[in-house]
Every structure is written in structure tokens, then in C-alpha cells.
Write a protein that holds these residues in place. Sequence first.
Motif: not given
Length: 247
Positions: A109-131
Motif C-alpha cells: 500500500v505504501r509503495a503504490l501510494a508513492q507511485g512505486l511499482i511493487p515487486i512482490l516476492c513469494v516463495g515456498e520454504r520447501e517442496r513436498d510431494g503433495e503440492g
Amino acid sequence: MLIVANWKAYIEDLAKAKKIFLVSRKLARETEHTIVLAPPGPFLGVFTEKKQSEVMFAAQDVSATVGGAETGEATAAAYAAVGTAYAIIGHSERRARGDTDAIVAEKLVRALAQGLIPILCVGERERDGEGRYLGSIREELTVALSALLPNERAAVIVAYEPLWAIGKTAAESISVNDLAEMILYIHKVLTELLPGKSSAKSRVLYGGSVEPGNVRMLADNSGVDGFLIGHASADAPTFAALVRELS
Ligand code: PGA
């Protein structure tokens, strides 16, 4: 492609920072890629002041505060004031230091309010067999984007950065098949979270041990729109070799 160089805290001396900046400017002129440098905050003003716009700049993080009596915080407004265009938000190294999904949402919210384009990082800690890792990606995206208005969500760039692949070597990075599957999955989740057809324009990057030796393979046939590069961006010849691999 969008190539974001996340210098983290690898670069601590201005001479080295300038060297990578000059090489990046040359690469931006020579190639069709958009090159975004994310230096440690204190270096930003040094480069953006010169208005050399072939290279763009990103904050590595922004404060969740709006300013005021907050010693040590660097707000989105302060980054915007020195000509920063993007902001990396929710990097796993920030999450490890306490950024919850709710704080990440606030920072967006803060970034967008100042006109910055956010690069949102997401990612799992580890991979499991069940998805189950897919569910954790969905959750991170949903909580982060839920704080935004529907039209703001479309402005967010997503960087998929599995924690198990960060800071390793090309050999330990993700396979192109697994990356292609995840890029498709993220686009599917975005179609549910974004209004109308706006998710068609969403950009999804990959980060996690991208090096000159694997960048071409990861770019071809994965559907990725660019990369978030850590250690390989902190050395000028390595970064140049990586970008040239893509050209
Ligand atoms: P890495 O870092 O390229 O060193 O794995 C990527 C990142 O954490 O953004």
C-alpha cells in the motif's frame, strides 16, 4: 525481459557500486532488456541524481510506516523522492526478519501510494510431494493483494523466489519444467485475484540462483517475464555475462 539486480548487502563500497552501474547502463543501451538496480539505500541518490534513465532503480524494501518519529525507517516517499521507480517487497530475507504477510500487504500500500511499482516476492520454504507448496504461494499472494484496490493489484509485479533455491548455485536452482508449472499457477491465481482481464498483463519474475549458466535455459519455455538476480548481480563481469546470455 525485466532484469532486477538485487545487490542485497553485497556491495558496500561506492567504487564497486559505480562499476556495476556503468556496466548496467551499457547493457541497457545495448540490449532490449529493462535493467533495474536495487542497491543498498544510501547509494540510490548517488545514481538517480544523474538522471541517467537507461537504468531504472528499485528499493530493496520500504518501511510500513508513513513517516514521523521512526528512527532507521526509509519510507516509500523518501525512495520516490530520489527517483526510485520500483520497490522489492516481501523478500524472504525481510520476512525472516519479521515481515509477516500483513506487514507485506501494508508495504505494498505504501509503495503504490508513492507511485512505486511493487515487486512482490513469494516463495515456498520447501517442496513436498503433495503440492502443499502451491497452497502457500496462493496464501501469500491472496493476503498481500487483498489490501489493495482491484485496479492497484494489476500494477504489482510478482517475483517467485523459492527459499530453497536462493543463494545457491545454478546446479541447485529450479528446473525449467518446475518453473513453467509455477508461472502458470501464479497466473491462474492472479486471474482469480485481479479484476476482469487485467491479469493477462501481470508480470511474473523468477529469482533463486540465476547465473549466466542457467539463465537462458530458465528463460526459454518457462513463460517467465524476467529475473530477480542476487549474488550474480553483485559482480560486474558476471552480471554482464548473464544479461548477454539473454540477448
Ligand atoms: P540469489 O538471490 O540470486 O543470490 O539466489 C536471489 C534473491 O534473493 O533475490
